[in-house]
Design a protein around this motif. Structure first.
Motif, PDB file in Angstrom:
ATOM      1  N   MET A 165      84.529  -9.535  43.384  1.00 30.49           N
ATOM      2  CA  MET A 165      83.863  -8.436  42.689  1.00 30.49           C
ATOM      3  C   MET A 165      83.887  -7.160  43.523  1.00 30.49           C
ATOM      4  SD  MET A 165      80.701 -10.132  40.597  1.00 30.49           S
ATOM      5  CE  MET A 165      80.383  -8.616  39.705  1.00 30.49           C
ATOM      6  N   ARG A 166      83.746  -7.288  44.837  1.00 32.41           N
ATOM      7  CA  ARG A 166      83.838  -6.103  45.693  1.00 32.41           C
ATOM      8  C   ARG A 166      85.232  -5.497  45.606  1.00 32.41           C
ATOM      9  NH1 ARG A 166      81.334  -1.710  47.470  1.00 32.41           N
ATOM     10  NH2 ARG A 166      82.050  -1.047  49.528  1.00 32.41           N
ATOM     11  N   TRP A 167      86.247  -6.340  45.574  1.00 33.27           N
ATOM     12  CA  TRP A 167      87.620  -5.872  45.426  1.00 33.27           C
ATOM     13  C   TRP A 167      87.804  -5.167  44.085  1.00 33.27           C
ATOM     14  CZ3 TRP A 167      92.120  -5.428  48.133  1.00 33.27           C
ATOM     15  CH2 TRP A 167      93.296  -5.270  47.397  1.00 33.27           C
ATOM     16  N   ILE A 212      71.082  -9.960  48.472  1.00 33.93           N
ATOM     17  CA  ILE A 212      72.031  -9.682  47.400  1.00 33.93           C
ATOM     18  C   ILE A 212      71.542 -10.355  46.125  1.00 33.93           C
ATOM     19  CG2 ILE A 212      74.421  -9.874  46.607  1.00 33.93           C
ATOM     20  CD1 ILE A 212      75.219 -10.187  49.589  1.00 33.93           C
ATOM     21  N   TRP A 213      71.284  -9.546  45.109  1.00 34.14           N
ATOM     22  CA  TRP A 213      70.887 -10.096  43.819  1.00 34.14           C
ATOM     23  C   TRP A 213      72.090 -10.131  42.898  1.00 34.14           C
ATOM     24  CZ3 TRP A 213      67.498  -7.725  46.951  1.00 34.14           C
ATOM     25  CH2 TRP A 213      66.218  -8.295  47.073  1.00 34.14           C
ATOM     26  N   VAL A 214      72.196 -11.211  42.121  1.00 33.57           N
ATOM     27  CA  VAL A 214      73.305 -11.354  41.186  1.00 33.57           C
ATOM     28  C   VAL A 214      72.759 -11.718  39.805  1.00 33.57           C
ATOM     29  CG1 VAL A 214      74.917 -12.060  42.984  1.00 33.57           C
ATOM     30  CG2 VAL A 214      73.663 -13.812  41.701  1.00 33.57           C
ATOM     31  N   ALA A 215      73.515 -11.322  38.782  1.00 33.45           N
ATOM     32  CA  ALA A 215      73.264 -11.781  37.416  1.00 33.45           C
ATOM     33  C   ALA A 215      74.386 -12.745  37.066  1.00 33.45           C
ATOM     34  CB  ALA A 215      73.240 -10.607  36.439  1.00 33.45           C
ATOM     35  N   GLU A 216      74.016 -13.895  36.536  1.00 34.31           N
ATOM     36  CA  GLU A 216      74.977 -14.960  36.276  1.00 34.31           C
ATOM     37  C   GLU A 216      74.885 -15.392  34.823  1.00 34.31           C
ATOM     38  OE1 GLU A 216      76.030 -18.617  39.086  1.00 34.31           O
ATOM     39  OE2 GLU A 216      74.155 -18.938  38.007  1.00 34.31           O
ATOM     40  N   VAL A 217      76.034 -15.523  34.170  1.00 33.99           N
ATOM     41  CA  VAL A 217      76.123 -16.027  32.808  1.00 33.99           C
ATOM     42  C   VAL A 217      77.155 -17.143  32.781  1.00 33.99           C
ATOM     43  CG1 VAL A 217      76.792 -15.504  30.433  1.00 33.99           C
ATOM     44  CG2 VAL A 217      75.404 -13.867  31.699  1.00 33.99           C
ATOM     45  N   ASP A 218      76.740 -18.316  32.338  1.00 39.62           N
ATOM     46  CA  ASP A 218      77.643 -19.472  32.248  1.00 39.62           C
ATOM     47  C   ASP A 218      78.359 -19.743  33.568  1.00 39.62           C
ATOM     48  OD1 ASP A 218      76.964 -19.832  29.580  1.00 39.62           O
ATOM     49  OD2 ASP A 218      78.567 -18.524  28.868  1.00 39.62           O
ATOM     50  N   GLY A 219      77.627 -19.595  34.663  1.00 41.14           N
ATOM     51  CA  GLY A 219      78.186 -19.905  35.974  1.00 41.14           C
ATOM     52  C   GLY A 219      79.027 -18.806  36.586  1.00 41.14           C
ATOM     53  N   GLU A 220      79.194 -17.681  35.889  1.00 41.95           N
ATOM     54  CA  GLU A 220      79.989 -16.569  36.402  1.00 41.95           C
ATOM     55  C   GLU A 220      79.080 -15.403  36.782  1.00 41.95           C
ATOM     56  OE1 GLU A 220      83.254 -16.440  37.070  1.00 41.95           O
ATOM     57  OE2 GLU A 220      83.268 -18.580  36.551  1.00 41.95           O
ATOM     58  N   ILE A 276      78.322 -11.707  36.975  1.00 42.24           N
ATOM     59  CA  ILE A 276      78.810 -10.574  36.188  1.00 42.24           C
ATOM     60  C   ILE A 276      78.241  -9.247  36.681  1.00 42.24           C
ATOM     61  CG2 ILE A 276      79.226 -11.936  34.119  1.00 42.24           C
ATOM     62  CD1 ILE A 276      76.482 -10.901  33.110  1.00 42.24           C
ATOM     63  N   SER A 277      77.258  -9.301  37.592  1.00 41.39           N
ATOM     64  CA  SER A 277      76.656  -8.068  38.095  1.00 41.39           C
ATOM     65  C   SER A 277      75.977  -8.373  39.423  1.00 41.39           C
ATOM     66  CB  SER A 277      75.639  -7.529  37.090  1.00 41.39           C
ATOM     67  OG  SER A 277      75.096  -6.293  37.504  1.00 41.39           O
ATOM     68  N   HIS A 278      75.898  -7.358  40.291  1.00 32.61           N
ATOM     69  CA  HIS A 278      75.192  -7.572  41.562  1.00 32.61           C
ATOM     70  C   HIS A 278      74.640  -6.258  42.100  1.00 32.61           C
ATOM     71  CE1 HIS A 278      78.665  -5.906  43.623  1.00 32.61           C
ATOM     72  NE2 HIS A 278      79.439  -6.935  43.315  1.00 32.61           N
ATOM     73  N   TYR A 320      77.171  -3.086  40.986  1.00 33.93           N
ATOM     74  CA  TYR A 320      78.367  -3.214  40.144  1.00 33.93           C
ATOM     75  C   TYR A 320      78.129  -4.227  39.032  1.00 33.93           C
ATOM     76  CZ  TYR A 320      83.224  -4.275  38.790  1.00 33.93           C
ATOM     77  OH  TYR A 320      84.384  -4.464  38.088  1.00 33.93           O
ATOM     78  N   THR A 321      78.632  -3.880  37.836  1.00 39.65           N
ATOM     79  CA  THR A 321      78.594  -4.780  36.685  1.00 39.65           C
ATOM     80  C   THR A 321      79.981  -4.837  36.061  1.00 39.65           C
ATOM     81  OG1 THR A 321      76.272  -4.253  36.221  1.00 39.65           O
ATOM     82  CG2 THR A 321      77.551  -5.195  34.413  1.00 39.65           C
ATOM     83  N   ARG A 322      80.402  -6.026  35.690  1.00 40.93           N
ATOM     84  CA  ARG A 322      81.686  -6.167  35.020  1.00 40.93           C
ATOM     85  C   ARG A 322      81.721  -5.270  33.772  1.00 40.93           C
ATOM     86  NH1 ARG A 322      85.496  -8.310  38.237  1.00 40.93           N
ATOM     87  NH2 ARG A 322      84.952 -10.365  39.092  1.00 40.93           N
ATOM     88  N   PRO A 323      82.865  -4.614  33.509  1.00 44.50           N
ATOM     89  CA  PRO A 323      82.929  -3.647  32.405  1.00 44.50           C
ATOM     90  C   PRO A 323      82.434  -4.178  31.066  1.00 44.50           C
ATOM     91  CG  PRO A 323      84.889  -3.455  33.769  1.00 44.50           C
ATOM     92  CD  PRO A 323      84.125  -4.639  34.298  1.00 44.50           C
TER      93      PRO A 323
END
Length: 207
Positions: free
Chosen positions: A73-75, A110-118, A120-122, A149-152
């Protein structure tokens, strides 16, 4: 259609994710941005609805098991607006080394948002320690918010605000004095919606 209705009914029957929160009422100040006082509750129930389907996201702190996803995700975040020409394998080694130190240490959260094991945001928080003063906290520190960052495909759905709320509640609970950040031009409105305001208290020097 029936599966969508069943999913919605399952949610209504009480399927939810909750995050334990600390009740706080202190006022947090930022260097370039100042955050207003808010009242917190002891629990937040979050759901995101897309048409008839309920999508549940889990907001949590990252662990070493998330390292490969965080590197990717950083990349992706860095390459989205500005192609670096850097080799991914070389960057992966550098970023993994950073994350090992960050996740094993106490100064990065580091906080993350996860949907179905993926993931998608941090959102990353670095704790910056200050020099103690007489009669004050023996271990004062503030928080630097970065790498948001959040996936588009998941943007504009409130995920950034939910992660920020989790970060803020943790910060209040752990006596973080204030939060500071340097927003990009595109993110100013997001932070304004989350009650950050500009401040004239900080100065910068570049070379």
């Amino acid at each position: 259609m029936e599966n969508k209705k069943e999913a919605a009914a399952e949610f209504r029957r009480g399927l939810f994710f909750h995050l334990g929160l600390h009740r706080g009422g202190t006022k947090a100040f930022c260097g370039f941005w100042r955050k207003k006082e808010i009242v917190t509750d002891q629990r937040i129930i979050w759901d995101k609805r897309d048409c008839e389907v309920t999508i549940m996201e889990m907001i949590r702190l990252a662990s070493l098991d998330d390292m490969d996803k965080l590197v990717q995700m950083r990349w992706d975040f860095s390459e989205e607006d500005n192609k670096s020409g850097t080799n991914f394998e070389e960057f992966q080694l550098i970023c993994r080394a950073f994350l090992v130190n960050a996740l094993n240490g106490s100064d990065w959260k580091i906080w993350v948002a996860e949907v179905d094991g993926e993931i998608i945001s941090h959102m990353y928080l670095q704790l910056i320690h200050k020099v103690p003063r007489p009669g004050k906290s023996p271990n004062p520190y503030f928080g630097y918010v970065t790498n948001v960052y959040t996936r588009p495909s998941y943007r504009s759905k409130g995920l950034g605000t939910k992660i920020h709320q989790a970060m803020e509640h943790w910060s209040r609970e752990h006596d973080v004095e204030f939060l500071i950040l340097w927003p990009s031009t595109n993110s100013v409105n997001f932070y304004a919606r989350n009650e950050f305001t500009r401040s004239e208290e900080a100065l910068e020097k570049h070379w």
